[in-house]
Design a protein around this motif. Structure first.
Motif, PDB file in Angstrom:
ATOM      1  N   ASN A  95       0.852  -1.173   0.000  1.00  0.00           N
ATOM      2  CA  ASN A  95       0.000   0.000   0.000  1.00  0.00           C
ATOM      3  C   ASN A  95       0.899   1.237   0.000  1.00  0.00           C
ATOM      4  OD1 ASN A  95      -1.571   2.206   0.773  1.00  0.00           O
ATOM      5  ND2 ASN A  95      -2.832   1.013   2.172  1.00  0.00           N
ATOM      6  N   PRO A  96       0.833   2.072  -1.051  1.00  0.00           N
ATOM      7  CA  PRO A  96       1.726   3.233  -1.119  1.00  0.00           C
ATOM      8  C   PRO A  96       1.648   4.140   0.108  1.00  0.00           C
ATOM      9  CG  PRO A  96       0.643   2.916  -3.226  1.00  0.00           C
ATOM     10  CD  PRO A  96       0.010   1.953  -2.259  1.00  0.00           C
ATOM     11  N   ALA A 101       4.722   6.444   4.189  1.00  0.00           N
ATOM     12  CA  ALA A 101       4.605   7.155   5.460  1.00  0.00           C
ATOM     13  C   ALA A 101       5.323   6.459   6.612  1.00  0.00           C
ATOM     14  CB  ALA A 101       3.135   7.355   5.829  1.00  0.00           C
ATOM     15  N   PHE A 102       5.331   5.136   6.626  1.00  0.00           N
ATOM     16  CA  PHE A 102       5.847   4.418   7.793  1.00  0.00           C
ATOM     17  C   PHE A 102       7.042   3.515   7.500  1.00  0.00           C
ATOM     18  CE2 PHE A 102       1.134   4.620   8.660  1.00  0.00           C
ATOM     19  CZ  PHE A 102       1.196   5.690   9.535  1.00  0.00           C
ATOM     20  N   ASP A 103       6.828   2.522   6.640  1.00  0.00           N
ATOM     21  CA  ASP A 103       7.792   1.441   6.477  1.00  0.00           C
ATOM     22  C   ASP A 103       9.145   1.896   5.942  1.00  0.00           C
ATOM     23  OD1 ASP A 103       5.638  -0.097   7.292  1.00  0.00           O
ATOM     24  OD2 ASP A 103       5.116  -0.731   5.252  1.00  0.00           O
ATOM     25  N   ASP A 107      12.920   2.121   7.860  1.00  0.00           N
ATOM     26  CA  ASP A 107      14.017   1.246   7.439  1.00  0.00           C
ATOM     27  C   ASP A 107      15.248   2.016   6.956  1.00  0.00           C
ATOM     28  OD1 ASP A 107      12.370  -0.888   8.022  1.00  0.00           O
ATOM     29  OD2 ASP A 107      11.836  -1.291   5.928  1.00  0.00           O
ATOM     30  N   HIS A 108      15.028   3.189   6.352  1.00  0.00           N
ATOM     31  CA  HIS A 108      16.129   3.922   5.717  1.00  0.00           C
ATOM     32  C   HIS A 108      16.497   5.223   6.431  1.00  0.00           C
ATOM     33  CE1 HIS A 108      16.556   1.318   2.174  1.00  0.00           C
ATOM     34  NE2 HIS A 108      15.291   1.033   2.450  1.00  0.00           N
ATOM     35  N   VAL A 135       0.323  10.836   3.825  1.00  0.00           N
ATOM     36  CA  VAL A 135       1.729  10.941   4.221  1.00  0.00           C
ATOM     37  C   VAL A 135       1.973  12.213   5.016  1.00  0.00           C
ATOM     38  CG1 VAL A 135       4.094  11.183   3.337  1.00  0.00           C
ATOM     39  CG2 VAL A 135       2.552   9.470   2.341  1.00  0.00           C
ATOM     40  N   LYS A 136       1.393  13.336   4.576  1.00  0.00           N
ATOM     41  CA  LYS A 136       1.562  14.602   5.308  1.00  0.00           C
ATOM     42  C   LYS A 136       1.115  14.472   6.756  1.00  0.00           C
ATOM     43  CE  LYS A 136      -0.879  17.455   3.017  1.00  0.00           C
ATOM     44  NZ  LYS A 136      -1.574  18.595   2.412  1.00  0.00           N
TER      45      LYS A 136
END
Length: 158
Positions: A95-96, A101-103, A107-108, A135-136
């Protein structure tokens, strides 16, 4: 005091706004001596809806191949046109909204997210909601929403 960013995430979907976001990210990364992660999320929900769960997996491979070609073209353009090589490309399935927003930032360790205002049509936004809006509201880092090109003129989106 100026904010310095070290790791910028730019999600791209093939839209003019996403590519304008990448252009602005390169300018910001050069100014901050930062790294850029360019991300394309293959929406697995769309595969389930569009193919009624009857996909044998080849659809996913085709979408990943297409995304890989697109990202390689973007990478080549940035390296040649902007003389910038502190950049990596990534593809994720899912899911974009949640991946961006999270994953991925978790991780990065991204500290800035630069993305286009919208890559979807009005109908798509009404049906599934805007990825940018989600995302905002939810990203753990600063989010810059791009609506203009490098010349700060409104993008011609058609």
């Amino acid at each position: 005091m100026d904010q310095e960013y070290e790791n910028i995430l730019v999600p791209v979907d093939g839209s003019k706004q996403a590519e304008a976001a990448l252009e602005k990210a390169v300018v910001s990364a050069k100014r901050n001596d930062a790294h850029i992660d360019v991300l394309n999320v293959v929406d697995t929900r769309a595969m389930a809806y569009n193919f009624a769960g009857m996909s044998d997996g080849s659809i996913a491979y085709q979408l990943v191949d297409k995304a890989t070609d697109y990202l390689k073209d973007l990478l080549k353009k940035v390296k040649q046109d902007d003389d910038f090589d502190n950049i990596d490309i990534h593809i994720r399935l899912g899911n974009p909204k949640t991946v961006i927003a999270f994953d991925f930032p978790k991780d990065h360790k991204n500290d800035l997210l630069i993305m286009g205002a919208s890559g979807m049509s009005r109908l798509q936004r009404a049906m599934v909601g805007s990825v940018t809006s989600f995302v905002k509201r939810n990203a753990p880092c600063d989010v810059l929403v791009v609506r203009t090109g490098l010349d700060n003129q409104q993008l011609d989106i058609k």
